[in-house]
Design an enzyme around this catalytic site. Sequence first.
Site, PDB file in Angstrom:
ATOM      1  N   HIS A  67     -55.878  20.113  42.459  1.00 53.97           N
ATOM      2  CA  HIS A  67     -55.622  19.660  43.753  1.00 53.97           C
ATOM      3  C   HIS A  67     -54.793  20.008  44.814  1.00 53.97           C
ATOM      4  CE1 HIS A  67     -58.406  16.618  41.856  1.00 53.97           C
ATOM      5  NE2 HIS A  67     -57.559  16.280  41.250  1.00 53.97           N
ATOM      6  N   ARG A  91     -75.974  19.050  41.662  1.00 52.61           N
ATOM      7  CA  ARG A  91     -76.430  17.777  42.240  1.00 52.61           C
ATOM      8  C   ARG A  91     -75.785  17.331  43.478  1.00 52.61           C
ATOM      9  NH1 ARG A  91     -74.172  16.879  37.326  1.00 52.61           N
ATOM     10  NH2 ARG A  91     -71.818  16.098  37.449  1.00 52.61           N
ATOM     11  N   ASP A 115     -65.655  20.942  44.407  1.00 54.16           N
ATOM     12  CA  ASP A 115     -65.616  20.386  42.928  1.00 54.16           C
ATOM     13  C   ASP A 115     -65.032  21.630  42.049  1.00 54.16           C
ATOM     14  OD1 ASP A 115     -65.832  19.078  40.533  1.00 54.16           O
ATOM     15  OD2 ASP A 115     -68.089  19.335  40.376  1.00 54.16           O
ATOM     16  N   GLY A 116     -64.180  21.235  41.060  1.00 50.67           N
ATOM     17  CA  GLY A 116     -63.550  22.010  40.286  1.00 50.67           C
ATOM     18  C   GLY A 116     -62.218  22.131  40.157  1.00 50.67           C
ATOM     19  N   ASN A 117     -61.411  21.380  40.783  1.00 54.37           N
ATOM     20  CA  ASN A 117     -59.816  21.391  40.819  1.00 54.37           C
ATOM     21  C   ASN A 117     -59.268  21.211  39.752  1.00 54.37           C
ATOM     22  OD1 ASN A 117     -59.865  21.929  43.819  1.00 54.37           O
ATOM     23  ND2 ASN A 117     -60.045  19.763  44.154  1.00 54.37           N
ATOM     24  N   GLU A 174     -67.074   6.785  43.524  1.00 50.74           N
ATOM     25  CA  GLU A 174     -67.085   6.538  42.021  1.00 50.74           C
ATOM     26  C   GLU A 174     -65.983   7.703  41.685  1.00 50.74           C
ATOM     27  OE1 GLU A 174     -70.525   6.049  43.991  1.00 50.74           O
ATOM     28  OE2 GLU A 174     -70.018   8.061  43.985  1.00 50.74           O
ATOM     29  N   LEU A 226     -63.811  22.978  66.290  1.00 47.61           N
ATOM     30  CA  LEU A 226     -64.452  22.638  65.238  1.00 47.61           C
ATOM     31  C   LEU A 226     -64.138  20.924  64.974  1.00 47.61           C
ATOM     32  CD1 LEU A 226     -65.862  23.160  62.482  1.00 47.61           C
ATOM     33  CD2 LEU A 226     -63.355  23.287  61.780  1.00 47.61           C
ATOM     34  N   ARG A 275     -71.999  23.235  46.879  1.00 47.65           N
ATOM     35  CA  ARG A 275     -71.194  22.780  45.876  1.00 47.65           C
ATOM     36  C   ARG A 275     -70.718  23.720  45.002  1.00 47.65           C
ATOM     37  NH1 ARG A 275     -72.233  17.174  42.596  1.00 47.65           N
ATOM     38  NH2 ARG A 275     -70.206  17.595  41.160  1.00 47.65           N
ATOM     39  N   TRP A 282     -62.905   6.641  42.130  1.00 51.23           N
ATOM     40  CA  TRP A 282     -62.091   5.400  41.704  1.00 51.23           C
ATOM     41  C   TRP A 282     -61.961   5.191  40.179  1.00 51.23           C
ATOM     42  CZ3 TRP A 282     -58.382   3.998  45.260  1.00 51.23           C
ATOM     43  CH2 TRP A 282     -58.703   3.993  46.456  1.00 51.23           C
TER      44      TRP A 282
END
Length: 249
Positions: A41, A192, A24-26, A71, A135, A186, A73
């Site tokens: 991104h 969350r 998260d956070g781009n 979500e 991996l 996260r 989208w």
Amino acid sequence: MFASSTQDVPAVQSVPRHIAIIMDGNGRWAKKRLLPRVAGHKRGLDAVRDTVRHCIDLGVGYLTLFAFSTENWRRPEDEVNFLMELFFVALDREVERLHQNNIRLRVIGSRERFSAAICQRIEAAEAKTAANAGLVLTIAADYGGRWDVLQAVNRLQAQGVAQIDEANLAANLSMSYAPEPDLFIRTGGEQRISNFLLWQLAYTELYFTDLLWPDFGKEALDQALVSFRNRERRFGRTSEQLPQAHRRG
């Protein structure tokens, strides 16, 4: 298939066998620099490469990245279109590098809204890396935890299974090939899990950081691992029942 942590107590290790990350956070990273969100991104893809390399060095077996949720989208159309293009280009450019590093690529989530070209790239990338033994890198794209459980139930019903239990449901989830995550990370300051691996995160250790994803690197992952090693992973037991090496303090 791996047993669920609510049915079996998994081995506790200093290095997580499976790490799951919400990147998260781009967009905020780009906004802080007066750049368009898409620049964040692009920079986030560099953070993915760094994280994959460090996981290999650490001996992590599975890394799962939440790239695009069901979500997402709802985001502006131009940003969604860019993310689809970035996904398309990344599949073309990165797969050979993954293959050379013995990494197996898996992509989970619904593919109904992806273009035929993206679906073909996904299938080709998975096939090319299928025999790799290093991996296992999983990309969750158009994925949602509730969708995952529902599609597993629907699959069992289609098979005519009369009694759905934890074992046969888990066997039909998208990540039945992997152990449940030991560590969830996260970035971006939110605390969350946002419909990510709802079933699989039942006993996962949660770690939240204010760092924006493009700033997440080797040192940040090491900090998350320090936190992980300081947790008591009891799985319903008392502290006194744990091996001495796994007790806090």
